[in-house]
Design a protein around this motif. Structure first.
Motif, PDB file in Angstrom:
ATOM      1  N   PRO A  60     -13.884 -23.989  -8.498  1.00 18.70           N
ATOM      2  CA  PRO A  60     -12.573 -24.573  -8.209  1.00 18.70           C
ATOM      3  C   PRO A  60     -11.945 -24.019  -6.942  1.00 18.70           C
ATOM      4  O   PRO A  60     -11.086 -24.665  -6.341  1.00 18.70           O
ATOM      5  CB  PRO A  60     -11.743 -24.216  -9.450  1.00 18.70           C
ATOM      6  N   LEU A  61     -12.365 -22.812  -6.508  1.00 21.62           N
ATOM      7  CA  LEU A  61     -11.797 -22.233  -5.291  1.00 21.62           C
ATOM      8  C   LEU A  61     -12.292 -22.953  -4.036  1.00 21.62           C
ATOM      9  O   LEU A  61     -11.742 -22.770  -2.952  1.00 21.62           O
ATOM     10  CB  LEU A  61     -12.147 -20.750  -5.207  1.00 21.62           C
ATOM     11  N   GLY A  62     -13.314 -23.778  -4.179  1.00 20.82           N
ATOM     12  CA  GLY A  62     -13.830 -24.515  -3.032  1.00 20.82           C
ATOM     13  C   GLY A  62     -13.207 -25.884  -2.865  1.00 20.82           C
ATOM     14  O   GLY A  62     -13.562 -26.615  -1.940  1.00 20.82           O
ATOM     15  N   GLY A 117      -7.596 -26.107   1.980  1.00 18.73           N
ATOM     16  CA  GLY A 117      -8.634 -27.124   2.036  1.00 18.73           C
ATOM     17  C   GLY A 117      -9.980 -26.654   1.531  1.00 18.73           C
ATOM     18  O   GLY A 117     -10.948 -27.409   1.550  1.00 18.73           O
ATOM     19  N   GLY A 118     -10.064 -25.429   1.049  1.00 16.85           N
ATOM     20  CA  GLY A 118     -11.328 -24.839   0.624  1.00 16.85           C
ATOM     21  C   GLY A 118     -11.389 -23.420   1.148  1.00 16.85           C
ATOM     22  O   GLY A 118     -10.390 -22.847   1.569  1.00 16.85           O
ATOM     23  N   PHE A 119     -12.574 -22.840   1.143  1.00 17.00           N
ATOM     24  CA  PHE A 119     -12.732 -21.467   1.598  1.00 17.00           C
ATOM     25  C   PHE A 119     -12.375 -21.341   3.084  1.00 17.00           C
ATOM     26  O   PHE A 119     -12.936 -22.027   3.935  1.00 17.00           O
ATOM     27  CB  PHE A 119     -14.167 -20.997   1.378  1.00 17.00           C
ATOM     28  N   GLY A 120     -11.392 -20.493   3.387  1.00 15.53           N
ATOM     29  CA  GLY A 120     -11.044 -20.208   4.773  1.00 15.53           C
ATOM     30  C   GLY A 120     -10.256 -21.288   5.476  1.00 15.53           C
ATOM     31  O   GLY A 120     -10.029 -21.205   6.682  1.00 15.53           O
ATOM     32  N   VAL A 121      -9.822 -22.331   4.758  1.00 11.28           N
ATOM     33  CA  VAL A 121      -9.055 -23.419   5.376  1.00 11.28           C
ATOM     34  C   VAL A 121      -7.704 -23.486   4.679  1.00 11.28           C
ATOM     35  O   VAL A 121      -7.605 -23.930   3.533  1.00 11.28           O
ATOM     36  CB  VAL A 121      -9.789 -24.767   5.238  1.00 11.28           C
ATOM     37  N   MET A 122      -6.646 -23.025   5.350  1.00 16.28           N
ATOM     38  CA  MET A 122      -5.340 -22.966   4.692  1.00 16.28           C
ATOM     39  C   MET A 122      -4.237 -22.882   5.734  1.00 16.28           C
ATOM     40  O   MET A 122      -4.480 -22.527   6.887  1.00 16.28           O
ATOM     41  CB  MET A 122      -5.281 -21.748   3.769  1.00 16.28           C
ATOM     42  N   GLY A 123      -3.027 -23.204   5.323  1.00 19.34           N
ATOM     43  CA  GLY A 123      -1.899 -23.084   6.240  1.00 19.34           C
ATOM     44  C   GLY A 123      -0.675 -23.804   5.709  1.00 19.34           C
ATOM     45  O   GLY A 123      -0.741 -24.601   4.769  1.00 19.34           O
ATOM     46  N   TRP A 124       0.470 -23.495   6.322  1.00 15.25           N
ATOM     47  CA  TRP A 124       1.736 -24.106   5.943  1.00 15.25           C
ATOM     48  C   TRP A 124       1.938 -25.428   6.682  1.00 15.25           C
ATOM     49  O   TRP A 124       1.575 -25.555   7.854  1.00 15.25           O
ATOM     50  CB  TRP A 124       2.894 -23.168   6.266  1.00 15.25           C
ATOM     51  N   VAL A 125       2.523 -26.380   5.994  1.00 16.80           N
ATOM     52  CA  VAL A 125       2.889 -27.675   6.567  1.00 16.80           C
ATOM     53  C   VAL A 125       4.389 -27.840   6.393  1.00 16.80           C
ATOM     54  O   VAL A 125       4.892 -27.793   5.264  1.00 16.80           O
ATOM     55  CB  VAL A 125       2.144 -28.836   5.869  1.00 16.80           C
ATOM     56  N   GLY A 126       5.109 -28.016   7.474  1.00 24.24           N
ATOM     57  CA  GLY A 126       6.561 -28.140   7.404  1.00 24.24           C
ATOM     58  C   GLY A 126       7.002 -29.397   6.681  1.00 24.24           C
ATOM     59  O   GLY A 126       6.282 -30.402   6.637  1.00 24.24           O
ATOM     60  N   ALA A 127       8.209 -29.347   6.118  1.00 22.69           N
ATOM     61  CA  ALA A 127       8.729 -30.487   5.371  1.00 22.69           C
ATOM     62  C   ALA A 127       8.829 -31.734   6.238  1.00 22.69           C
ATOM     63  O   ALA A 127       8.540 -32.840   5.782  1.00 22.69           O
ATOM     64  CB  ALA A 127      10.102 -30.140   4.784  1.00 22.69           C
ATOM     65  N   LEU A 180     -11.232 -38.821   7.970  1.00 20.43           N
ATOM     66  CA  LEU A 180     -11.865 -37.981   8.985  1.00 20.43           C
ATOM     67  C   LEU A 180     -13.253 -37.497   8.613  1.00 20.43           C
ATOM     68  O   LEU A 180     -14.025 -37.090   9.486  1.00 20.43           O
ATOM     69  CB  LEU A 180     -10.977 -36.769   9.288  1.00 20.43           C
ATOM     70  N   GLY A 181     -13.585 -37.510   7.322  1.00 21.78           N
ATOM     71  CA  GLY A 181     -14.902 -37.015   6.926  1.00 21.78           C
ATOM     72  C   GLY A 181     -15.002 -36.807   5.432  1.00 21.78           C
ATOM     73  O   GLY A 181     -14.211 -37.351   4.658  1.00 21.78           O
ATOM     74  N   PHE A 182     -15.968 -35.978   5.024  1.00 21.62           N
ATOM     75  CA  PHE A 182     -16.206 -35.771   3.597  1.00 21.62           C
ATOM     76  C   PHE A 182     -16.690 -34.341   3.360  1.00 21.62           C
ATOM     77  O   PHE A 182     -17.125 -33.654   4.288  1.00 21.62           O
ATOM     78  CB  PHE A 182     -17.228 -36.781   3.067  1.00 21.62           C
ATOM     79  N   THR A 183     -16.605 -33.920   2.096  1.00 18.91           N
ATOM     80  CA  THR A 183     -17.025 -32.586   1.706  1.00 18.91           C
ATOM     81  C   THR A 183     -18.165 -32.689   0.705  1.00 18.91           C
ATOM     82  O   THR A 183     -18.108 -33.506  -0.228  1.00 18.91           O
ATOM     83  CB  THR A 183     -15.864 -31.800   1.075  1.00 18.91           C
ATOM     84  N   LEU A 184     -19.188 -31.866   0.898  1.00 18.99           N
ATOM     85  CA  LEU A 184     -20.327 -31.828  -0.009  1.00 18.99           C
ATOM     86  C   LEU A 184     -20.392 -30.472  -0.704  1.00 18.99           C
ATOM     87  O   LEU A 184     -20.153 -29.440  -0.074  1.00 18.99           O
ATOM     88  CB  LEU A 184     -21.641 -32.055   0.747  1.00 18.99           C
ATOM     89  N   ARG A 185     -20.713 -30.503  -1.978  1.00 21.05           N
ATOM     90  CA  ARG A 185     -21.035 -29.272  -2.700  1.00 21.05           C
ATOM     91  C   ARG A 185     -22.556 -29.243  -2.856  1.00 21.05           C
ATOM     92  O   ARG A 185     -23.150 -30.176  -3.394  1.00 21.05           O
ATOM     93  CB  ARG A 185     -20.358 -29.234  -4.065  1.00 21.05           C
ATOM     94  N   LEU A 186     -23.170 -28.160  -2.367  1.00 23.79           N
ATOM     95  CA  LEU A 186     -24.629 -28.096  -2.270  1.00 23.79           C
ATOM     96  C   LEU A 186     -25.199 -26.980  -3.134  1.00 23.79           C
ATOM     97  O   LEU A 186     -24.638 -25.880  -3.193  1.00 23.79           O
ATOM     98  CB  LEU A 186     -25.036 -27.853  -0.820  1.00 23.79           C
TER      99      LEU A 186
END
Length: 222
Positions: A60-62, A117-127, A180-186
């Motif tokens: 779930p962390l991914g 957004g997954g491992f190492g992908v994070m940040g604040w988004v203003g209102a 923009l794209g897609f995410t795969l779990r491998l």
């Protein structure tokens, strides 16, 4: 949803909270006056709403998730009819209690948003940025795209993972898709890994998604 506890001042109180979204992307809640979170909100309207995927098979962390921080306020009588329609379109079973006297609508006005957004992908988004954002054009079609790819095109996804990310996988599952794209779990010999693969250009329809994926697989095979 996490509210500020009346019983234990200063402590967060978490509860499961179904929601819908109004046209500005603000969460809408239908809640009973008897509920503990309602009592908390009436005492202090500050709260946060954690939103994750409906299905989080694997790690779930991914997976992508977001926390909206804001103020929950009662919906005015002038807005209640339109809010009722929006909410019931999302939660049809609620029509059995929506008109009970002790139930009412609340709306969360975001102050800030934290996205992972997954491992190492994070940040604040203003209102304001959240308010100005448009829904992803594939949001409604994403579930069908994932079902189709995972049922019929596992070999193609393994090929795309090798070509775009240099990962050798024995199994592949598409866990998300957007313009923009897609995410795969491998599944690899080194364990489970997640990879994000971008489309060559932005996509705005399911048919264009199919065309882009077919072309990406063709190039990978060459």
């Amino acid at each position: 949803m996490s509210t500020l506890s009346c019983k234990h001042p200063g402590f967060p109180f978490g509860s499961l909270m179904p929601f819908a979204l109004d046209l500005a992307g603000r969460p809408l809640f239908l809640i009973s006056n008897m509920a503990m979170h309602t009592q908390n909100l009436k005492s202090d309207p500050r709260c946060s709403l954690f939103i994750g995927p409906a299905n989080s098979d694997g790690d779930p962390l991914g997976t992508a998730r977001a926390t909206l921080v804001g103020v929950a306020e009662s919906v005015s009588a002038s807005d209640s009819a339109s809010i009722r329609e929006i909410y019931l379109a999302r939660h049809g079973n609620s029509r059995y209690w929506v008109d009970f006297a002790d139930f009412s609508f609340f709306r969360l006005q975001p102050v800030d948003l934290y996205y992972v957004g997954g491992f190492g992908v994070m940040g604040w988004v203003g209102a304001r940025d959240y308010e100005d954002a448009a829904p992803d054009p594939l949001a409604q079609a994403a579930a069908g795209i994932l079902t189709h790819m995972n049922a019929d095109h596992v070999d193609s996804m393994i090929l795309l993972a090798r070509f775009h990310a240099g990962l050798e996988a024995t199994e592949a599952t598409m866990t998300s898709v957007d313009r923009l794209g897609f995410t795969l779990r491998l599944k690899t010999h080194e364990g489970m890994k997640a990879v994000r693969i971008n489309f060559p250009q932005e996509i705005d329809t399911p048919m264009k998604t199919r065309t882009a994926l077919v072309e990406m697989v063709r190039k990978a095979r060459q």
